[in-house]
Enzyme design. Structure first.
Site, short mmCIF file in Angstrom:
data_model
loop_
_atom_site.label_atom_id
_atom_site.label_comp_id
_atom_site.label_asym_id
_atom_site.label_seq_id
_atom_site.Cartn_x
_atom_site.Cartn_y
_atom_site.Cartn_z
N ALA A 64 -29.62 119.42 -23.72
CA ALA A 64 -29.26 117.77 -23.97
C ALA A 64 -27.50 117.58 -23.20
O ALA A 64 -26.91 117.87 -23.55
CB ALA A 64 -29.21 117.95 -25.46
N GLY A 109 -31.01 122.15 -24.02
CA GLY A 109 -32.22 121.62 -24.05
C GLY A 109 -33.57 121.87 -22.71
O GLY A 109 -34.20 121.70 -22.75
N GLU A 132 -25.60 126.93 -27.26
CA GLU A 132 -25.59 125.81 -28.55
C GLU A 132 -24.55 126.59 -29.31
O GLU A 132 -23.00 125.73 -29.72
CB GLU A 132 -26.68 125.43 -29.05
CG GLU A 132 -27.76 124.86 -28.83
CD GLU A 132 -28.28 125.21 -27.05
OE1 GLU A 132 -28.32 126.49 -26.85
OE2 GLU A 132 -29.66 124.68 -27.02
N1 DAK Z 1 -24.75 116.37 -21.04
C1 DAK Z 1 -24.27 115.80 -21.11
N2 DAK Z 1 -23.79 116.02 -19.70
C2 DAK Z 1 -23.88 117.02 -18.64
C3 DAK Z 1 -24.55 117.94 -19.12
C4 DAK Z 1 -24.90 118.06 -20.23
N3 DAK Z 1 -25.40 118.66 -21.42
N4 DAK Z 1 -24.51 119.15 -18.19
C5 DAK Z 1 -23.41 118.46 -16.76
N5 DAK Z 1 -23.48 117.43 -17.52
C6 DAK Z 1 -22.59 116.09 -16.04
C7 DAK Z 1 -21.40 116.26 -16.52
O1 DAK Z 1 -20.80 116.53 -17.70
C8 DAK Z 1 -20.45 115.47 -15.12
O2 DAK Z 1 -20.62 114.26 -15.09
P1 DAK Z 1 -19.21 113.88 -14.52
O3 DAK Z 1 -18.52 114.71 -15.00
O4 DAK Z 1 -19.94 113.99 -12.70
O5 DAK Z 1 -19.88 112.39 -15.13
C9 DAK Z 1 -22.11 115.78 -14.26
O6 DAK Z 1 -23.55 116.31 -15.19
C10 DAK Z 1 -22.30 117.27 -13.49
O7 DAK Z 1 -21.89 118.57 -14.28
P2 DAK Z 1 -20.25 119.05 -14.03
O8 DAK Z 1 -19.48 118.56 -12.76
O9 DAK Z 1 -20.10 120.14 -15.02
O10 DAK Z 1 -21.37 120.35 -12.67
P3 DAK Z 1 -20.71 122.20 -12.39
O11 DAK Z 1 -22.07 122.74 -11.59
O12 DAK Z 1 -19.28 121.96 -12.55
O13 DAK Z 1 -21.81 122.63 -14.27
C11 DAK Z 1 -23.07 123.77 -15.47
C12 DAK Z 1 -23.44 122.75 -14.10
C13 DAK Z 1 -24.54 123.18 -16.07
C14 DAK Z 1 -22.90 124.80 -15.58
C15 DAK Z 1 -21.66 122.54 -16.32
O14 DAK Z 1 -22.47 121.36 -16.20
C16 DAK Z 1 -22.54 122.76 -17.89
O15 DAK Z 1 -21.58 123.72 -18.50
N6 DAK Z 1 -22.87 121.77 -19.24
C17 DAK Z 1 -23.63 121.47 -20.14
C18 DAK Z 1 -24.54 122.57 -20.18
C19 DAK Z 1 -24.61 122.41 -21.89
O16 DAK Z 1 -23.92 123.28 -22.22
N7 DAK Z 1 -25.62 122.57 -22.27
C20 DAK Z 1 -26.58 122.99 -23.49
C21 DAK Z 1 -26.53 121.20 -23.67
S1 DAK Z 1 -26.64 121.77 -25.85
C22 DAK Z 1 -30.48 119.44 -31.66
C23 DAK Z 1 -31.12 119.33 -30.69
C24 DAK Z 1 -30.92 119.96 -29.33
C25 DAK Z 1 -30.09 121.18 -29.18
C26 DAK Z 1 -29.17 121.12 -30.44
C27 DAK Z 1 -29.44 120.36 -31.25
N8 DAK Z 1 -30.79 119.18 -32.86
C28 DAK Z 1 -29.72 117.28 -33.44
C29 DAK Z 1 -31.77 119.91 -33.99
C30 DAK Z 1 -29.84 120.76 -27.65
C31 DAK Z 1 -28.43 121.04 -27.46
C32 DAK Z 1 -27.84 121.49 -25.74
O17 DAK Z 1 -28.81 121.06 -24.66
#
Ligand code: DAK
Length: 262
Positions: A64, A109, A132
């Protein structure tokens, strides 16, 4: 039609591509809204299987959108969670099979949307995880529920509590994906599987999906009744009559016609 979610039909297969490659296809409200609209627009007369993938070669869906989520109030968080849950559930209960072709990061997500599909296959560069709790939240799009059902409660708890990502080979080992391919072979493999599904009797395929999904929600006595009813309903179809008549026909020269979806 949309910019964040692309939809294309080739033959009897629909391709849904999450298309925010600059943010590694992270799910914001616009993506969720467009995904919902794309699913509503699928022509179920013509399309027999969907493939969901991510734009670019690096990411399926990196979760997300953390930027959008970071400022949410409790009410907004609930509304965002509901929007995601509704569209994921629509995908999970979609009348035709859905294959997730996971081409890179499937985090949070992203892992959850893949788990809402019927079948997951992935590329060697795939990375799965539920990060998360490291962000101070629980998985919110069904991750606590679907991961525990798909792998095992113990493995789901380990992945969720530690927020540790796993690579494709481990995802295969624990049964989260059915197969792993070199990246360039992923879409051809998904297409081959989709074509293999599309040529079967469509009403029987749909009924099988419903029997499996609905049956898993109830005990075995109820589940078997669900199967009986769906099995029975197939006998009102032309495809059943044709499929069985073709098998029983001793004329070996005869070529099998495509099923009519009737
Ligand atoms: N959200 C927003 N932007 C993201 C993103 C994300 N999840 N993942 C990557 N990006 C963006 C980065 O900010 C970056 O943007 P710029 O800086 O270029 O503007 C671009 O994508 C490229 O990312 P990186 O520079 O970080 O690329 P790397 O290859 O170095 O790293 C990575 C890739 C996937 C390891 C890293 O980007 C990363 O850790 N991303 C976050 C992954 C993550 O934590 N995903 C889980 C998100 S939490 C709910 C509903 C839903 C959810 C929870 C509660 N309720 C309300 C009930 C769900 C939650 C989630 O999914």
């Amino acid at each position: 039609m949309f910019e964040n979610v692309l939809y294309e039909v080739k033959g009897q297969v629909g391709y849904i591509t999450i298309n925010r490659p600059k943010a590694l296809n992270a799910l914001n409200s616009a993506v969720l809204q467009e995904l919902d609209a794309v699913l509503d627009a699928v022509d179920l007369e013509a399309v027999r299987c969907l493939i969901v993938t991510g734009a670019g070669e690096k990411s399926f869906v990196a979760g997300a959108d953390i930027g959008e989520m970071s400022t949410l109030t409790k009410e907004e968080g609930e509304a965002f969670g509901k929007k995601g849950n509704d569209v994921f559930r629509k995908l999970e209960t979609f009348p035709i099979p859905v294959i997730a072709a996971v081409n890179g990061f499937a985090l949070g997500g992203g892992c959850e949307i893949a788990m809402s599909c019927d079948i997951r296959i992935c590329a060697e560069n795939a990375v799965f995880g539920q990060p998360e709790v490291g962000l101070g939240i629980t998985p919110g799009f069904g991750g606590t529920q679907r991961l525990a059902r798909l792998v095992s409660p113990g493995m789901a708890k380990q992945l969720i509590y530690t927020a540790k990502n796993i690579k494709a080979a481990e995802a295969y080992r624990i049964g989260l994906v059915n197969a792993v391919y070199p990246l360039e072979e992923l879409m051809p493999a998904a297409e081959k599987m989709a074509a293999g599904i599309a040529k079967q009797a469509p009403i029987a395929v749909r009924a099988s999906k419903k029997a499996i999904n609905d049956g898993l929600q109830v005990d075995m006595d109820e589940a078997i009744v669900i199967e009986e009813k769906l099995f029975g309903s197939c006998f009102e179809t032309e495809d059943q009559k044709y499929g069985m008549a073709f098998f029983l026909d001793k004329n070996k020269e005869k070529v099998k016609e495509p099923f009519q979806n009737k």
